[in-house]
Design a protein around this motif. Sequence first.
Motif, PDB file in Angstrom:
ATOM      1  N   LEU A 160      32.242  13.725  15.136  1.00 51.89           N
ATOM      2  CA  LEU A 160      33.269  12.677  15.181  1.00 51.89           C
ATOM      3  C   LEU A 160      34.469  13.111  16.005  1.00 51.89           C
ATOM      4  CD1 LEU A 160      33.373  11.355  11.520  1.00 51.89           C
ATOM      5  CD2 LEU A 160      32.512  10.163  13.535  1.00 51.89           C
ATOM      6  N   GLU A 161      34.817  14.392  15.883  1.00 54.14           N
ATOM      7  CA  GLU A 161      35.980  14.888  16.621  1.00 54.14           C
ATOM      8  C   GLU A 161      35.819  14.662  18.117  1.00 54.14           C
ATOM      9  OE1 GLU A 161      37.465  19.185  16.992  1.00 54.14           O
ATOM     10  OE2 GLU A 161      38.236  18.515  15.074  1.00 54.14           O
ATOM     11  N   CYS A 185      34.894  10.168  18.442  1.00 49.65           N
ATOM     12  CA  CYS A 185      35.870   9.160  18.031  1.00 49.65           C
ATOM     13  C   CYS A 185      36.700   9.740  16.890  1.00 49.65           C
ATOM     14  CB  CYS A 185      35.106   7.919  17.574  1.00 49.65           C
ATOM     15  SG  CYS A 185      36.162   6.573  17.092  1.00 49.65           S
ATOM     16  N   PRO A 186      37.684  10.617  17.220  1.00 52.79           N
ATOM     17  CA  PRO A 186      38.416  11.318  16.156  1.00 52.79           C
ATOM     18  C   PRO A 186      39.110  10.363  15.198  1.00 52.79           C
ATOM     19  CG  PRO A 186      39.296  11.861  18.352  1.00 52.79           C
ATOM     20  CD  PRO A 186      38.081  11.024  18.562  1.00 52.79           C
ATOM     21  N   ASP A 187      39.426   9.184  15.694  1.00 50.53           N
ATOM     22  CA  ASP A 187      40.186   8.238  14.912  1.00 50.53           C
ATOM     23  C   ASP A 187      39.311   7.416  13.964  1.00 50.53           C
ATOM     24  OD1 ASP A 187      42.832   7.495  14.595  1.00 50.53           O
ATOM     25  OD2 ASP A 187      42.426   5.549  15.524  1.00 50.53           O
ATOM     26  N   ALA A 188      38.000   7.658  13.973  1.00 52.36           N
ATOM     27  CA  ALA A 188      37.071   6.804  13.224  1.00 52.36           C
ATOM     28  C   ALA A 188      37.342   6.799  11.726  1.00 52.36           C
ATOM     29  CB  ALA A 188      35.634   7.263  13.478  1.00 52.36           C
ATOM     30  N   ARG A 189      37.376   5.618  11.151  1.00 45.42           N
ATOM     31  CA  ARG A 189      37.529   5.477   9.698  1.00 45.42           C
ATOM     32  C   ARG A 189      36.365   4.671   9.113  1.00 45.42           C
ATOM     33  NH1 ARG A 189      42.337   6.153  11.872  1.00 45.42           N
ATOM     34  NH2 ARG A 189      44.124   6.874  10.663  1.00 45.42           N
ATOM     35  N   LEU A 198      34.117   8.890   5.959  1.00 39.26           N
ATOM     36  CA  LEU A 198      33.980   7.588   6.614  1.00 39.26           C
ATOM     37  C   LEU A 198      33.737   6.503   5.585  1.00 39.26           C
ATOM     38  CD1 LEU A 198      31.685   8.783   9.526  1.00 39.26           C
ATOM     39  CD2 LEU A 198      34.002   7.867   9.794  1.00 39.26           C
ATOM     40  N   CYS A 209      39.167   8.601   3.791  1.00 37.27           N
ATOM     41  CA  CYS A 209      38.907   8.211   5.179  1.00 37.27           C
ATOM     42  C   CYS A 209      40.147   8.405   6.044  1.00 37.27           C
ATOM     43  CB  CYS A 209      38.447   6.759   5.258  1.00 37.27           C
ATOM     44  SG  CYS A 209      36.913   6.443   4.386  1.00 37.27           S
ATOM     45  N   GLU A 210      41.305   7.995   5.504  1.00 38.81           N
ATOM     46  CA  GLU A 210      42.558   8.170   6.248  1.00 38.81           C
ATOM     47  C   GLU A 210      42.861   9.653   6.441  1.00 38.81           C
ATOM     48  OE1 GLU A 210      44.456   5.766   7.630  1.00 38.81           O
ATOM     49  OE2 GLU A 210      42.799   4.476   6.984  1.00 38.81           O
ATOM     50  N   ALA A 214      40.481  11.290   9.083  1.00 37.15           N
ATOM     51  CA  ALA A 214      40.810  10.848  10.439  1.00 37.15           C
ATOM     52  C   ALA A 214      42.114  11.495  10.909  1.00 37.15           C
ATOM     53  CB  ALA A 214      40.914   9.318  10.488  1.00 37.15           C
ATOM     54  N   TRP A 215      43.079  11.618   9.983  1.00 37.50           N
ATOM     55  CA  TRP A 215      44.357  12.243  10.326  1.00 37.50           C
ATOM     56  C   TRP A 215      44.150  13.719  10.691  1.00 37.50           C
ATOM     57  CZ3 TRP A 215      47.438  16.050   7.827  1.00 37.50           C
ATOM     58  CH2 TRP A 215      48.759  16.139   8.285  1.00 37.50           C
ATOM     59  N   ARG A 274      41.423  15.088  11.844  1.00 36.29           N
ATOM     60  CA  ARG A 274      40.737  15.182  13.143  1.00 36.29           C
ATOM     61  C   ARG A 274      41.730  15.020  14.295  1.00 36.29           C
ATOM     62  NH1 ARG A 274      36.458  12.426  10.392  1.00 36.29           N
ATOM     63  NH2 ARG A 274      37.272  10.410  11.038  1.00 36.29           N
ATOM     64  N   SER A 275      42.658  14.063  14.149  1.00 31.79           N
ATOM     65  CA  SER A 275      43.615  13.863  15.245  1.00 31.79           C
ATOM     66  C   SER A 275      44.565  15.059  15.337  1.00 31.79           C
ATOM     67  CB  SER A 275      44.377  12.552  15.051  1.00 31.79           C
ATOM     68  OG  SER A 275      45.223  12.657  13.924  1.00 31.79           O
ATOM     69  N   LEU A 303      43.063  17.981  17.204  1.00 31.67           N
ATOM     70  CA  LEU A 303      43.007  17.804  18.654  1.00 31.67           C
ATOM     71  C   LEU A 303      44.328  18.215  19.301  1.00 31.67           C
ATOM     72  CD1 LEU A 303      41.103  14.425  19.053  1.00 31.67           C
ATOM     73  CD2 LEU A 303      40.227  16.742  19.355  1.00 31.67           C
ATOM     74  N   ARG A 323      38.526  24.830  11.710  1.00 28.31           N
ATOM     75  CA  ARG A 323      39.190  23.778  10.934  1.00 28.31           C
ATOM     76  C   ARG A 323      38.422  23.418   9.675  1.00 28.31           C
ATOM     77  NH1 ARG A 323      36.197  22.408  15.007  1.00 28.31           N
ATOM     78  NH2 ARG A 323      35.162  20.419  15.240  1.00 28.31           N
TER      79      ARG A 323
END
Lengths: 433, 433
Positions: free
Chosen positions: A87-88, A91-95, A126, B26-27, B30-31, B33-34, B37, B350
């Motif tokens: 996912l990283e 689409c790192p932002d994927a929820r 997810l 999920c939030e 995703a947080w 992962r961002s 980066l 990570r």
Amino acid sequence: MNVPRLATALTGPLLDLERKFLAAQCEIEAWFRSQWLEHAPPFYGSVDLRNSGFKLAPVDMNLFPGGFNNLNPDFTPLCVQAVQSALEKICPDARRLLLIPENHTRNQYYLQNVASLARILKLAGLNVRLGTLNPEITAPTTLELPNGGTLTVEPLQRNGRRVGLPGFDPCVVLLNNDLSAGIPDILRDIDQNLLPPLHAGWFVRRKTHHFREYDGVAAEFGQLLGIDPWYINPYFGQVSQLDFQTREGEERLAAEVERILGLTAAKYRELGITDAPYAIVKADAGTYGMGVMSVKSPADVIGLNRKQRNKMAVVKEGLEVSDVIVQEGVPTFETLEEAVAEPVVYMMDRFVVGGFYRVHTERGADENLNAPGAYFKPLAFDTPLSTPDCDGSPDCAPNRFYAYGVVARLALLAASREIESTESVLESISMAA
Amino acid sequence: MNVPRLATALTGPLLDLERKFLAAQCEIEAWFRSQWLEHAPPFYGSVDLRNSGFKLAPVDMNLFPGGFNNLNPDFTPLCVQAVQSALEKICPDARRLLLIPENHTRNQYYLQNVASLARILKLAGLNVRLGTLNPEITAPTTLELPNGGTLTVEPLQRNGRRVGLPGFDPCVVLLNNDLSAGIPDILRDIDQNLLPPLHAGWFVRRKTHHFREYDGVAAEFGQLLGIDPWYINPYFGQVSQLDFQTREGEERLAAEVERILGLTAAKYRELGITDAPYAIVKADAGTYGMGVMSVKSPADVIGLNRKQRNKMAVVKEGLEVSDVIVQEGVPTFETLEEAVAEPVVYMMDRFVVGGFYRVHTERGADENLNAPGAYFKPLAFDTPLSTPDCDGSPDCAPNRFYAYGVVARLALLAASREIESTESVLESISMAA
């Protein structure tokens, strides 16, 4: 998880080939790392391996793996970590992830696979929902699972350039449907990340494309290790424009079988192998072990009776077989309770995450084991494939499994290159349509 | 691995905080992962957590973790996968890794850690050798391990801008030595990848730098979840230019203790918490649980007796303590056989790869548990921290562990930012020297 030990697999002497893999582990892992930087791995995949004692090779690569329920649940964290890693990059932002399963809602084994896969995706953080292509499902439908759980599938919905469900706009769409029946319009030209891409579906994909890429991978790997790539690569050829019902192309098929058997026999003589060569004829597109024959002579494909022709002519979703792959047969020397066993290795992103043995009690060592239904009995590996024990005995199970993980990843790398090189095929099909 | 269950940790009701983490999984993922980066995670790290029932917070972050031997060996594949992931980013071509352990070659617990860590690195496909900074080791030396194994350490060798061993030119140099004694010249200005960087060593590093970055991370995370960041973040302050032997700065220290206790008491009143506030005073640089005091009033740091002063004045490698961190004490409500337990979470790259409980049979719930030697008894977690079971009971162990993994990763993220922001500190020290 307590798993019965395989008779030959885990107690036999470690092959020369496997020793070479273990000795070159540092080179192998560095090589894979550099390859994955150049070629994005598929989101997931499973590989059927054959281990004949003298040869360890992939015989099939599935980009829509359907046996996650057969993996050892102890390895779930490996799957979760691999998904997070994928996912990283994707689409790192994927929820939210939309999972599109196969249409057959009555196959309990398959539904358990979907439940296991959905669980892994949920554990990776997810929000997962199931959208179906099945036209018979017109409203959210809850399916019962044998373990008492349930799965809810909902009809897909298209909104402009996005696909989703009512109130659910996914960031990622994951196909666990191999698109044998063709590419559904609802999935064409969507803005979301679609994994794997449409052209990885069996409507476009060909086994011969895959094994052509595998030829290149095996040659490079053979050079890295200083081994004849034949030890990890079965001969193959393609015969196209066949019609099993009218027997059109029968002679060309027999000629290709003769060529593959001849190449195999020559290699067997060169290496002093006394086994009888055989070949596998299977549909160039498709899965589920339909449309597969094991042959020992070119004569075996001449004058097939009606039952044999029917078996070969059609695979899943009524897809007609006109192209076949003729592949060198690799006997399996692994047995369990006197039945023949074949390892299946599962990967997510670039990581080996588990595997199991497909065991068939009514088939011989030179036959296709991926027969439909209850004939095969999965046995989860009880040791992860990523951790060879360099300090332990070379014959121990983790070392055997390391070799399996290496060859499976070679097939995965071939699949990456295949997906890259066949991207234009879909475009040409779309243009022609 | 059969592990005794912790009394309160695994059977008590799941905290409101933990419920919030699970609901926002999920939030949260995703947080993270961002964030990863934008901020490269350290190669590895371990975090000491405190769970008071009303608060779950990191109290220490170690960038040179020394307890890999305490992790559940079932999770080794997670470590291997994480190392492969890290290598792909840092140095995909790496084949040889030089591991630099601490100098104390007689601490059997520590040597077992080195052996476990080396094994993980080998399993990831690296050729691993051990180079020592210990001036007493002038030739390759084989050390016996309690389990019958051995470790060979060799004196480091500098060649131009590279460090290595005779006949061994590593691609990556991994420090498991926290550089408390200062930065060795042999490691300055090398061309190889040095992990973690020199300025992560305790000669440069300060706990207050870390917790300043953690303040930022906790505030952002608090906003993401809509919670008061205090629930995951202890108050702290710094007192510098202390001299415990001459009592210089004693009044300033007492004032800071008063400030931290006052802030804590106010928060306790606000939230209706009836516990008595306390504070921890510890060396701002250094590790191994030396130089640590638990205090309940400002008077506790005034007029220390000789024994107390000696204990606070010097940490590992004779490093003198002149700066301290005063940190809000977070009581632990986890107990095992009536002893106090504190979770320690291990991470590589990570990923959360394991953890254990530090259990202390002779200390109270408001005391430092990282005491030297045999006082603490590690208990490997028997469930991976990465896999909350969303469908199971919210009180089940995997869910409790998910919260631990989240807070530990918040501390890891703070460490990433800390390493970025303190890079210039090393330069200024080097210039001054």
